[in-house]
Design a protein around this motif. Structure first.
Motif, mmCIF file in Angstrom:
data_model
loop_
_atom_site.group_PDB
_atom_site.id
_atom_site.type_symbol
_atom_site.label_atom_id
_atom_site.label_comp_id
_atom_site.label_asym_id
_atom_site.label_seq_id
_atom_site.Cartn_x
_atom_site.Cartn_y
_atom_site.Cartn_z
ATOM 1 N N PRO A 1 43.366 45.436 35.483
ATOM 2 C CA PRO A 1 44.099 46.699 35.521
ATOM 3 C C PRO A 1 43.421 47.813 34.715
ATOM 4 C CG PRO A 1 45.082 45.269 33.884
ATOM 5 C CD PRO A 1 43.953 44.491 34.511
ATOM 6 N N SER A 2 43.731 49.038 35.073
ATOM 7 C CA SER A 2 43.286 50.186 34.268
ATOM 8 C C SER A 2 44.423 50.531 33.311
ATOM 9 C CB SER A 2 43.020 51.390 35.170
ATOM 10 O OG SER A 2 41.984 51.078 36.056
ATOM 11 N N ALA B 1 52.372 43.232 38.964
ATOM 12 C CA ALA B 1 52.897 41.892 38.681
ATOM 13 C C ALA B 1 52.482 40.942 39.800
ATOM 14 C CB ALA B 1 54.424 41.935 38.559
ATOM 15 N N PHE B 2 52.583 41.406 41.038
ATOM 16 C CA PHE B 2 52.213 40.557 42.172
ATOM 17 C C PHE B 2 50.719 40.220 42.108
ATOM 18 C CE2 PHE B 2 50.998 39.874 46.662
ATOM 19 C CZ PHE B 2 51.801 38.765 46.909
ATOM 20 N N ALA B 3 49.891 41.233 41.825
ATOM 21 C CA ALA B 3 48.445 40.999 41.761
ATOM 22 C C ALA B 3 48.101 40.029 40.628
ATOM 23 C CB ALA B 3 47.710 42.326 41.563
ATOM 24 N N ALA B 4 48.726 40.222 39.468
ATOM 25 C CA ALA B 4 48.418 39.371 38.312
ATOM 26 C C ALA B 4 48.882 37.932 38.564
ATOM 27 C CB ALA B 4 49.088 39.935 37.058
ATOM 28 N N LEU C 1 41.361 38.345 32.025
ATOM 29 C CA LEU C 1 41.952 39.672 32.078
ATOM 30 C C LEU C 1 40.849 40.653 31.705
ATOM 31 C CD1 LEU C 1 44.444 41.540 32.179
ATOM 32 C CD2 LEU C 1 44.915 40.884 29.810
ATOM 33 N N ARG C 2 40.692 41.662 32.531
ATOM 34 C CA ARG C 2 39.654 42.663 32.242
ATOM 35 C C ARG C 2 40.306 44.028 32.229
ATOM 36 N NH1 ARG C 2 35.698 41.680 36.257
ATOM 37 N NH2 ARG C 2 36.337 43.355 37.630
ATOM 38 N N ILE C 3 40.020 44.776 31.190
ATOM 39 C CA ILE C 3 40.612 46.106 31.052
ATOM 40 C C ILE C 3 39.619 47.125 31.633
ATOM 41 C CG2 ILE C 3 41.468 47.818 29.380
ATOM 42 C CD1 ILE C 3 43.312 45.384 29.672
#
Ligand code: GLU
Length: 290
Positions: A8-9, A19-22, A36-38
């Motif tokens: 996510p950005s 939430a669905f993507a994660a 997790l990548r910011i």
């Protein structure tokens, strides 16, 4: 054992679509690894408090990830190295067009501009290539004069420098595409790979970091299916491994539009504050509740 990621950005609060993507990425890791990548490439819009909110929301959903997480704002050296490699292969060019210039060019084009499906049902005209044909003397003159510019990928040259490419779609894609997909290198046109004031532009940073983090399966929304074509091209140019892809459906609002950061009511924080549970979120998203 797949390694998957959620990227996510930190430019707003997460909503139901995130939430669905994660959850999809986390569950696709199936005993492998979830990272997790910011994606904080845009310093003007990224905020540490949103990164903190991402951690809280994902923890609340029951997710855990490999620490330390990766922040793209710290990866400038890796992106510079890749840009140097691409420059060496002569597939980059400086583009001096402003947004309004591009819009005017497209509006005045005699031939219908090349349009592409950038997202589910959303068409956009691609960059018409105005600066691609500038002579190197003209490029140097404008750079020396301090004219602001970005670096674009010359997709035709790039495609000519690599064999015909494919990627593996394990999801359904926007049109139910599945299996081996032939890459259309110019699908998004000559995308921007570097911009002033940013460590890199999105497509470049994503392919470098997917490789760096050992991602073997990229799960993400169908709105990025078109992006996979140019990202596969970049992987080939840079000699990076190619993950498998599983594009998934998007979570839509009541009007059938993709949820966006403007949809305050759908933020996980506001739902949580209203007493909605993580299990309720899963139900709302059509995911199994154990
Ligand atoms: N940072 C992108 C976004 O928030 C996701 C990039 C990707 O999954 O490739 O839409």
């Amino acid at each position: 054992m797949p390694t998957t990621r959620f990227a996510p950005s930190p430019t707003g609060l997460l909503h139901l679509g995130h939430a669905f993507a994660a959850l999809t990425a986390f569950e696709a890791a199936q005993g492998g690894q979830f990272v997790l990548r910011i994606e904080d490439l845009d310093p003007a819009r990224s905020r540490p408090e949103y990164e903190q909110a991402i951690r809280e929301d994902l923890g609340w959903l029951g997710l855990s990830w490999r620490e330390p997480l990766l922040r793209q704002c710290e990866r400038g050296a890796a992106y510079e190295g890749a840009l140097a490699q691409l420059a060496e292969r002569a597939v980059l060019y400086p583009c001096f067009c402003t947004r309004s210039r591009i819009a005017a060019e497209i509006a005045q084009a005699i031939e219908a501009p090349h349009r592409t499906e950038v997202a589910d049902g959303t068409q956009a005209a691609v960059y018409p290539g105005t600066c691609r044909g500038l002579t190197s003397a003209e490029r140097q003159r404008r750079i020396a004069a301090g004219t602001p510019h970005v670096l674009r990928l010359d997709t035709a040259r790039a495609a000519a420098a690599v064999p015909a490419l494919t990627f593996n779609e394990c999801g359904a894609g926007p049109r139910g595409q599945h299996g081996v997909i032939a890459v259309e290198p110019a699908r998004l046109g000559d995308v921007v790979l570097a911009r002033k004031g940013m460590p890199a532009a999105y497509h470049l940073a994503v392919v470098i970091d997917d490789a760096f983090q050992g991602i073997t399966l990229v799960t993400r929304g169908n709105d990025l299916f078109a992006a996979t074509h140019v990202q596969r091209l970049l992987q080939a140019l840079l000699g990076l491994p190619t993950p498998h892809y599983a594009h998934h459906r998007l979570i839509l609002d009541a009007l059938g539009r993709k949820l966006s950061k403007r949809d305050r009511a759908a933020t996980l924080r506001s739902l949580r504050d209203q007493g909605v549970s993580a299990a309720d979120i899963r139900r709302r998203l059509g995911l199994a509740v154990t």
